[in-house]
Scaffold this motif. Structure first.
Motif, PDB file in Angstrom:
ATOM      1  N   ASP A 167     -51.523  16.117  -7.320  1.00 11.85           N
ATOM      2  CA  ASP A 167     -50.843  15.114  -6.494  1.00 11.85           C
ATOM      3  C   ASP A 167     -50.061  15.662  -5.306  1.00 11.85           C
ATOM      4  O   ASP A 167     -49.282  14.943  -4.692  1.00 11.85           O
ATOM      5  CB  ASP A 167     -49.927  14.242  -7.350  1.00 11.85           C
ATOM      6  N   HIS A 168     -50.227  16.931  -4.920  1.00 13.73           N
ATOM      7  CA  HIS A 168     -49.511  17.446  -3.766  1.00 13.73           C
ATOM      8  C   HIS A 168     -50.009  16.780  -2.478  1.00 13.73           C
ATOM      9  O   HIS A 168     -51.156  16.332  -2.401  1.00 13.73           O
ATOM     10  CB  HIS A 168     -49.674  18.966  -3.675  1.00 13.73           C
ATOM     11  N   TYR A 169     -49.158  16.749  -1.467  1.00 12.89           N
ATOM     12  CA  TYR A 169     -49.450  15.981  -0.257  1.00 12.89           C
ATOM     13  C   TYR A 169     -50.683  16.482   0.491  1.00 12.89           C
ATOM     14  O   TYR A 169     -51.344  15.699   1.182  1.00 12.89           O
ATOM     15  CB  TYR A 169     -48.239  16.008   0.688  1.00 12.89           C
ATOM     16  N   ARG A 234     -44.403  15.422  -6.152  1.00 10.53           N
ATOM     17  CA  ARG A 234     -44.298  15.016  -4.752  1.00 10.53           C
ATOM     18  C   ARG A 234     -42.846  14.953  -4.275  1.00 10.53           C
ATOM     19  O   ARG A 234     -42.580  14.637  -3.122  1.00 10.53           O
ATOM     20  CB  ARG A 234     -44.989  13.661  -4.555  1.00 10.53           C
TER      21      ARG A 234
END
Length: 373
Positions: A167-169, A234
């Motif tokens: 889920d990292h940007y 996040r």
């Protein structure tokens, strides 16, 4: 206006940008430093889940206070060497709908960073779609793209599956996900990431969450969520609340491996023994640093991972799109190409948007050397 009636000056633009930068990298630095956060999505049935969230089999090395402070300073105060960003936008090969329709099965296109479009058995799969200008919580600050996407989201064909690694940007773009919902049959994600997508408006019946070693079939293509050595989150407060994974993609007579983000670990050998050999490995090589090699591989480790996986061709990803570390932007491709030649490993380095037909794969020229200094 101040209490004494004078007009307050607006904060300097540089100060605003530094504040935004702090927001953008806080999750990154917290992860590298080994900080823990609140765990809000319990998955007690998963062997990967513990008291403080999801975890790696071998915990990454935690940075000390001084090392963490230096990392904050380097990111926020711009203490970076020259050359981490190209002098001009890097070249891109545009992709048309007609080209995709006529492309041979087993054709792979890098769209940037870790976003890869794969055609298998007449169907399309997309990995880690990031189309926004910045890999950031906001679009007015944060790491900015080196190039435009070779095809717009609106022009993409119907997708049998979108595969997400974590889920990292720079891997999970909220705006892109919302635009892709209408043309995507299924989102395949690690545990917890699917809950996030549903909160963003993705219908639950379009989301399938997998733990490590679980597999599923979509449109005749088999997908296996396999381990990786990384972390998630996040914000500084949701670290490891969702799982991260690599993926085996098996369809159309081809077997591909997509690494997502990962440090080097023994799991590559296990994956290679269970699911190899692979016709193509899509392995991260970029945004690395010796300080965080436990969660992002150095080039020599990328090469070793390919060998462990029993890969035929290697296509390096996670480079040439965003400035996320301290190395020169072209260093990942240059270094890994040299190492692959020395080890007699077949590696292909297409321009962004240039097709790679896996069954007819070939090396490409070192296009980055033609870029101006």
């Amino acid at each position: 206006m101040s209490t004494d009636g004078s007009v307050r000056s607006r904060p300097p633009r540089r100060r605003l940008r530094r504040l935004a930068a702090a927001t953008c990298v806080s999750a990154l630095v917290a992860g590298y430093a080994g900080a823990s956060g609140c765990s809000t999505l319990p998955y007690p049935a998963s062997p990967q889940y513990g008291d403080e969230g999801f975890r790696n089999p071998a915990p990454p090395r935690a940075m000390g206070f001084r090392e963490t402070a230096r990392l904050w300073r380097d990111f926020l105060l711009g203490s970076k060497p020259a050359g981490t960003v190209p002098a001009r936008p890097i070249p891109v090969t545009p992709i048309t709908v007609g080209q995709l329709e006529q492309a041979a099965d087993g054709t792979v296109y890098r769209l940037g960073h870790s976003t890869v479009l794969i055609k298998l058995d007449g169907r399309f799969v997309l990995t880690d779609p990031v189309f926004s200008q910045r890999a950031s919580p906001v679009q007015w600050a944060g790491p900015q793209r080196f190039h435009a996407a070779p095809i717009d989201i609106e022009a993409l064909p119907p997708l049998s599956a979108v595969v997400l690694s974590h889920d990292h940007y720079d891997h999970l773009d909220k705006a892109a996900i919302r635009m892709l919902v209408a043309k995507t049959d299924l989102f395949l994600v690690p545990l917890g990431v699917g809950d996030r997508l549903v909160r963003w408006g993705v219908p639950p019946d379009k989301v399938r969450q997998l733990d490590w070693w679980e597999d599923t079939t979509a449109a005749g293509i088999r997908f296996v969520a396999t381990p990786s050595q990384h972390f998630s989150g996040r914000t500084p407060f949701d670290r490891n609340a969702t799982l991260w994974s690599s993926w085996v993609i098996d369809g159309g007579g081809l077997r591909l491996f997509f690494s997502g983000d990962t440090g080097y670990f023994d799991g590559f050998r296990t994956i290679g023994e269970r699911y190899g050999p692979f016709d193509l490995t899509l392995l991260e090589c970029g945004a690395y640093d010796r300080r965080w090699q436990d969660v992002h591989m150095l080039p020599a480790q990328t090469l070793q991972a390919h060998l462990d996986l029993r890969g035929d061709w290697l296509l390096p990803i996670h480079n040439s799109t965003f400035d996320l570390a301290f190395h020169e932007w072209q260093a990942p491709l240059e270094t890994l190409t040299t190492l692959a030649e020395q080890a007699d490993v077949k590696m292909t380095t297409p321009l962004i948007g240039q097709p790679v037909v896996v069954r007819e794969a070939m090396p490409y020229p070192r296009w980055w050397r033609a870029m101006p200094e």
